[in-house]
Design a protein around this motif. Structure first.
Motif, PDB file in Angstrom:
ATOM      1  N   GLN B 262      46.417 -17.078 -22.164  1.00 54.32           N
ATOM      2  CA  GLN B 262      47.867 -17.269 -22.027  1.00 54.32           C
ATOM      3  C   GLN B 262      48.581 -16.424 -23.074  1.00 54.32           C
ATOM      4  O   GLN B 262      48.000 -16.033 -24.083  1.00 54.32           O
ATOM      5  CB  GLN B 262      48.239 -18.748 -22.185  1.00 54.32           C
ATOM      6  CG  GLN B 262      49.568 -19.072 -21.524  1.00 54.32           C
ATOM      7  CD  GLN B 262      50.027 -20.507 -21.750  1.00 54.32           C
ATOM      8  OE1 GLN B 262      49.282 -21.314 -22.296  1.00 54.32           O
ATOM      9  NE2 GLN B 262      51.235 -20.831 -21.335  1.00 54.32           N
ATOM     10  N   LYS B 263      49.874 -16.170 -22.845  1.00 55.65           N
ATOM     11  CA  LYS B 263      50.671 -15.257 -23.663  1.00 55.65           C
ATOM     12  C   LYS B 263      50.490 -15.401 -25.191  1.00 55.65           C
ATOM     13  O   LYS B 263      50.324 -14.383 -25.878  1.00 55.65           O
ATOM     14  CB  LYS B 263      52.151 -15.419 -23.270  1.00 55.65           C
ATOM     15  CG  LYS B 263      53.122 -14.492 -23.967  1.00 55.65           C
ATOM     16  CD  LYS B 263      53.035 -13.087 -23.421  1.00 55.65           C
ATOM     17  CE  LYS B 263      54.077 -12.128 -23.975  1.00 55.65           C
ATOM     18  NZ  LYS B 263      54.570 -12.377 -25.302  1.00 55.65           N
ATOM     19  N   PRO B 264      50.504 -16.636 -25.761  1.00 62.81           N
ATOM     20  CA  PRO B 264      50.369 -16.728 -27.221  1.00 62.81           C
ATOM     21  C   PRO B 264      49.103 -16.032 -27.740  1.00 62.81           C
ATOM     22  O   PRO B 264      49.081 -15.522 -28.863  1.00 62.81           O
ATOM     23  CB  PRO B 264      50.304 -18.230 -27.482  1.00 62.81           C
ATOM     24  CG  PRO B 264      50.990 -18.845 -26.331  1.00 62.81           C
ATOM     25  CD  PRO B 264      50.712 -17.950 -25.152  1.00 62.81           C
ATOM     26  N   ALA B 265      48.040 -15.997 -26.916  1.00 56.50           N
ATOM     27  CA  ALA B 265      46.803 -15.332 -27.340  1.00 56.50           C
ATOM     28  C   ALA B 265      47.081 -13.849 -27.583  1.00 56.50           C
ATOM     29  O   ALA B 265      46.685 -13.282 -28.611  1.00 56.50           O
ATOM     30  CB  ALA B 265      45.720 -15.507 -26.282  1.00 56.50           C
ATOM     31  N   ILE B 283      44.448 -17.739 -14.977  1.00 52.57           N
ATOM     32  CA  ILE B 283      45.211 -17.497 -13.735  1.00 52.57           C
ATOM     33  C   ILE B 283      44.283 -16.912 -12.661  1.00 52.57           C
ATOM     34  O   ILE B 283      44.404 -17.219 -11.482  1.00 52.57           O
ATOM     35  CB  ILE B 283      46.458 -16.621 -14.002  1.00 52.57           C
ATOM     36  CG1 ILE B 283      47.440 -16.701 -12.824  1.00 52.57           C
ATOM     37  CG2 ILE B 283      46.108 -15.185 -14.287  1.00 52.57           C
ATOM     38  CD1 ILE B 283      48.794 -16.084 -13.104  1.00 52.57           C
ATOM     39  N   GLY B 284      43.305 -16.109 -13.086  1.00 53.63           N
ATOM     40  CA  GLY B 284      42.291 -15.605 -12.151  1.00 53.63           C
ATOM     41  C   GLY B 284      41.410 -16.741 -11.652  1.00 53.63           C
ATOM     42  O   GLY B 284      41.074 -16.812 -10.465  1.00 53.63           O
ATOM     43  N   MET B 330      53.362 -18.966 -17.910  1.00 54.36           N
ATOM     44  CA  MET B 330      53.530 -19.995 -16.883  1.00 54.36           C
ATOM     45  C   MET B 330      54.475 -19.487 -15.781  1.00 54.36           C
ATOM     46  O   MET B 330      54.357 -19.899 -14.635  1.00 54.36           O
ATOM     47  CB  MET B 330      54.059 -21.296 -17.488  1.00 54.36           C
ATOM     48  CG  MET B 330      53.009 -22.149 -18.194  1.00 54.36           C
ATOM     49  SD  MET B 330      51.418 -22.366 -17.363  1.00 54.36           S
ATOM     50  CE  MET B 330      51.698 -23.803 -16.362  1.00 54.36           C
ATOM     51  N   GLU B 331      55.400 -18.581 -16.120  1.00 53.67           N
ATOM     52  CA  GLU B 331      56.295 -18.012 -15.095  1.00 53.67           C
ATOM     53  C   GLU B 331      55.483 -17.182 -14.100  1.00 53.67           C
ATOM     54  O   GLU B 331      55.746 -17.210 -12.901  1.00 53.67           O
ATOM     55  CB  GLU B 331      57.381 -17.117 -15.721  1.00 53.67           C
ATOM     56  CG  GLU B 331      58.482 -17.869 -16.466  1.00 53.67           C
ATOM     57  CD  GLU B 331      58.060 -18.279 -17.854  1.00 53.67           C
ATOM     58  OE1 GLU B 331      57.489 -17.435 -18.580  1.00 53.67           O
ATOM     59  OE2 GLU B 331      58.274 -19.448 -18.226  1.00 53.67           O
ATOM     60  N   ALA B 334      53.940 -19.604 -11.769  1.00 55.14           N
ATOM     61  CA  ALA B 334      54.901 -20.169 -10.808  1.00 55.14           C
ATOM     62  C   ALA B 334      55.225 -19.166  -9.705  1.00 55.14           C
ATOM     63  O   ALA B 334      55.484 -19.545  -8.566  1.00 55.14           O
ATOM     64  CB  ALA B 334      56.167 -20.587 -11.539  1.00 55.14           C
ATOM     65  N   ALA B 335      55.184 -17.864 -10.057  1.00 53.92           N
ATOM     66  CA  ALA B 335      55.566 -16.850  -9.077  1.00 53.92           C
ATOM     67  C   ALA B 335      54.378 -16.343  -8.258  1.00 53.92           C
ATOM     68  O   ALA B 335      54.563 -15.631  -7.276  1.00 53.92           O
ATOM     69  CB  ALA B 335      56.226 -15.679  -9.800  1.00 53.92           C
ATOM     70  N   ALA B 336      53.151 -16.705  -8.673  1.00 54.04           N
ATOM     71  CA  ALA B 336      51.972 -16.141  -8.015  1.00 54.04           C
ATOM     72  C   ALA B 336      51.780 -16.732  -6.619  1.00 54.04           C
ATOM     73  O   ALA B 336      52.049 -17.905  -6.394  1.00 54.04           O
ATOM     74  CB  ALA B 336      50.733 -16.401  -8.869  1.00 54.04           C
TER      75      ALA B 336
END
Lengths: 331, 338
Positions: B262-265, B283-284, B330-331, B334-336
């Motif tokens: 996730q982004k913070p990583a 996400i994959g 997370m956006e 939501a869009a995937a």
């Protein structure tokens, strides 16, 4: 506390739990200094104190409650959720001051509710705070934060700086020292401080003597909750994140361990800040030594458990059940 | 009145066009039965807890897929309690959903229940943490592979041949946890081939950043020439990172960790907090999981009779290899189009 309870040793040495624990800590300290290269090193000793500073701060809050013959099992939950909310608010764009104010208000509200439950509704402290711990966690998860881990933003410089160091001494150690001194002065020299001892020693007698027992009990929990919030802010600053799962960990038992180990009896009315310092230092030396020895996790738990067991055995030998405790019962 | 008639006509037309759309599903030999398969099915997800990124991503993906394909999706959140999880599982076995997606707290605790569910005719997919029981599908990372990658990064960064001290430390989570146990086996196997690398500390912090901080700060002071810290989960390793920062050794001590990407990583890789990161790209995994759901429900094999695995491709991220799309938000989820 009667003289016969404390002066059991010979030749003027008082066989109190505090002395025994201090002696064990001293032995370990000397042993590790000789045997472990790098232990007796200024930087290692500072990190030793820093690592237990948070535990010590929480210990002081818990100690104040235990002296008044209570217990705050919700302390770690209060710490985690109030700080997590503060950091979550900062992430949502609130100013640092506002966010800290709201977090503090939440912690204070929790303390007052617990105090009222114990003092006015007369639910035993152990159940009231245990239940509150679950309520705080559940409410927090539901309404305040939606993630276990909340990161402190990089630009939150002020909040990040409260765990820096000052003249080479880590700030958490300084906060711990300042709080210890304040708590010492409060317990020794203020009217409220003396009231806590009187209430812990004999609640009924304290009430007859005209001490406002119920409001004082509420204040005890208020103090422990506010201290918990402070400890939470320092932890958040140190780790740049808050993990609310700590609320469900065994950390609250570590806090009780520090208090009981140092010799603040769970039957209330005795002990002081010095006991908490002694307990904290022993745990600090133990943890640090075991880490340097690269001792496995399970082994460390066994050692910690054994130390607690020995402390309780010594406590029951040094402070045997007597007529007074039998009448009052434990918490 | 004119208006009313106009609206009624428009509404009737709209209804007509929708029903024609469904009726006119182009029959390529598979599509109609594909869509029929999912109608009114019940899929239940039993996570470890819903309060961290991984289960949230998977749940969001299943919810999106459920809406698209018309199956009913629900979550039973035991919030880190294996007892509550086992109880939920027992109740679910009597409720008989059409598919169970289970995230195991450890290798043993749900094993018998998962087999019982399959005996009762409920297919089971396990996600990211596999129990000893093999069920219809396992979707998730191969922890052994994660350990190999992390150990290799540490060896590359610290080899005395390259002029480094060869000293590394390891921060474990809970030793009995399956990912911890499997990752550690891989690390040990790799290090056995590199006798010049010395492990100066291998301690457990119970997935807790505070404990990790305490241990790491001591270890760093004891070993001034420490070259790298290998941590087993990014969340816990925030504590290790804090200890390295405090000692003023950012960059001097490499921190190698793993996580769902996730982004913070990526932020932490960018700012030098993490030097090596093995991502199993949650996400994959979410896409793999929704595909597995589609597959298990279509094939309708007898539960447990044809187990298969989809092991997540992992990627190593460092500041040099990081790209704009190395991590997700997370956006993005939501869009995937799950």
């Amino acid at each position: 506390m009667s003289a016969s309870q404390t002066e059991r040793g010979r030749g003027g040495f008082k066989l109190t739990q505090e002395n025994i624990v201090f002696f064990i800590a001293l032995l370990l300290f000397i042993g590790f200094s000789v045997l472990l290269p790098g232990f007796f090193d200024t930087s290692n000793l500072l990190s030793l104190v820093q690592n237990v500073a948070i535990l010590g701060i929480l210990g002081i809050g818990m100690g104040i409650v235990v002296i008044g013959r209570g217990i705050d099992l919700a302390m770690v939950a209060t710490m985690a959720l109030s700080t997590a909310w503060t950091v979550a608010l900062i992430n949502r764009g609130f100013g640092t001051g506002e966010a800290i104010g709201l977090g503090l208000a939440f912690a204070a509200a929790v303390g007052i509710i617990m105090g009222v439950l114990v003092a006015y509704v007369e639910i035993p402290a152990i159940f009231a705070t245990l239940a509150m711990s679950t309520v705080i966690y559940g409410f927090g998860r539901l309404a305040l934060v939606d993630l276990d881990v909340i990161y402190l933003p990089d630009n939150e410089i002020w909040l990040r700086s409260i765990s820096n160091s000052f003249l080479g001494v880590p700030l958490p150690v300084i906060w711990f020292s300042v709080l210890a001194i304040l708590a010492y002065l409060f317990l020794r020299f203020t009217k409220w401080g003396r009231y806590f001892y009187a209430i812990g020693d004999n609640r009924a007698a304290a009430r007859i003597a005209g001490i406002p027992v119920r409001p004082m009990t509420v204040i005890q929990y208020l103090i422990s909750s506010i201290i918990a919030f402070g400890a939470g802010l320092i932890t958040a600053s140190l780790l740049a994140s808050v993990n609310i799962r700590v609320a469900q960990s065994t950390m609250v038992y570590d806090v009780i361990l520090v208090v009981v180990l140092g010799g603040i009896g769970l039957s209330g009315g005795k002990g002081g800040v010095r006991n908490i310092l002694v307990g904290t230092i022993l745990i600090g030396i133990l943890l640090n030594g075991m880490t340097i020895l690269d001792m496995p996790f399970t082994m460390q738990n066994i050692v910690k458990g054994t130390v607690l067991l020995i402390a309780i055995i010594v406590d029951s030998l040094a402070n045997p059940r007597d007529e007074q405790t039998a009448q009052q019962g434990d918490i | 009145m004119k208006k009313f008639i106009g609206r009624t006509l428009a509404a009737l037309l709209a209804i007509g066009s929708v029903s024609t759309a469904i009726a006119d599903q182009f029959d390529d030999g598979l599509a109609p039965s594909y869509y029929d398969t999912f109608k009114g099915k019940k899929v239940v997800f039993l996570p470890l807890a819903m309060s961290f990124d991984l289960p949230q991503v998977w749940a969001k993906a299943m919810e999106t897929q459920g809406k698209r394909l018309g199956y009913d999706f629900s979550v039973r959140d035991p919030n880190w309690s294996s007892d509550a999880g086992a109880q939920a599982l027992t109740t679910l076995i009597t409720e008989k959903p059409d598919l169970l997606v289970v995230h195991n707290p450890d290798m043993q605790v749900y094993a018998r229940l998962l087999q019982r569910a399959q005996k009762e005719g409920i297919p089971v997919i396990q996600i990211n943490l596999k129990s000893v029981a093999t069920t219809d599908a396992y979707v998730g990372v191969n922890w052994y592979e994660v350990g190999l990658h992390q150990a290799k990064m540490a060896v590359d960064a610290c080899s005395p041949a390259a002029g480094k001290s060869g000293k590394i430390a390891i921060m474990q989570g809970t030793p009995t946890n399956p990912n911890n146990a499997i990752t550690m086996t891989a690390i040990e196997d790799t290090l056995a081939q590199h006798p010049d690398i010395k492990v100066v500390s291998s301690q457990s912090a119970d997935w807790d950043a505070t404990k990790a901080h305490a241990v790491a700060s001591t270890v760093i002071k004891q070993n001034p020439d420490l070259c790298a810290y290998v941590g087993l989960w990014e969340v816990m390793d925030a504590g290790v990172a804090a200890a390295i920062r405090e000692a003023g050794k950012t960059g001097a001590i490499q921190l190698i960790t793993n996580g769902g990407g996730q982004k913070p990583a990526c932020d932490n890789i960018e700012n030098g907090t993490f030097n090596g990161y093995v991502s199993y790209d949650a996400i994959g995994q979410a896409r793999d999981l929704t595909d597995a759901i589609a597959q298990v429900l279509q094939v309708k094999a007898k539960p447990g009779s044809q187990p298969y695995g989809i092991y997540t491709p992992i990627k190593d991220i460092s500041r040099e290899t990081m790209r704009a799309n190395s991590c997700w938000t997370m956006e993005d989820v939501a869009a995937a189009p799950f």
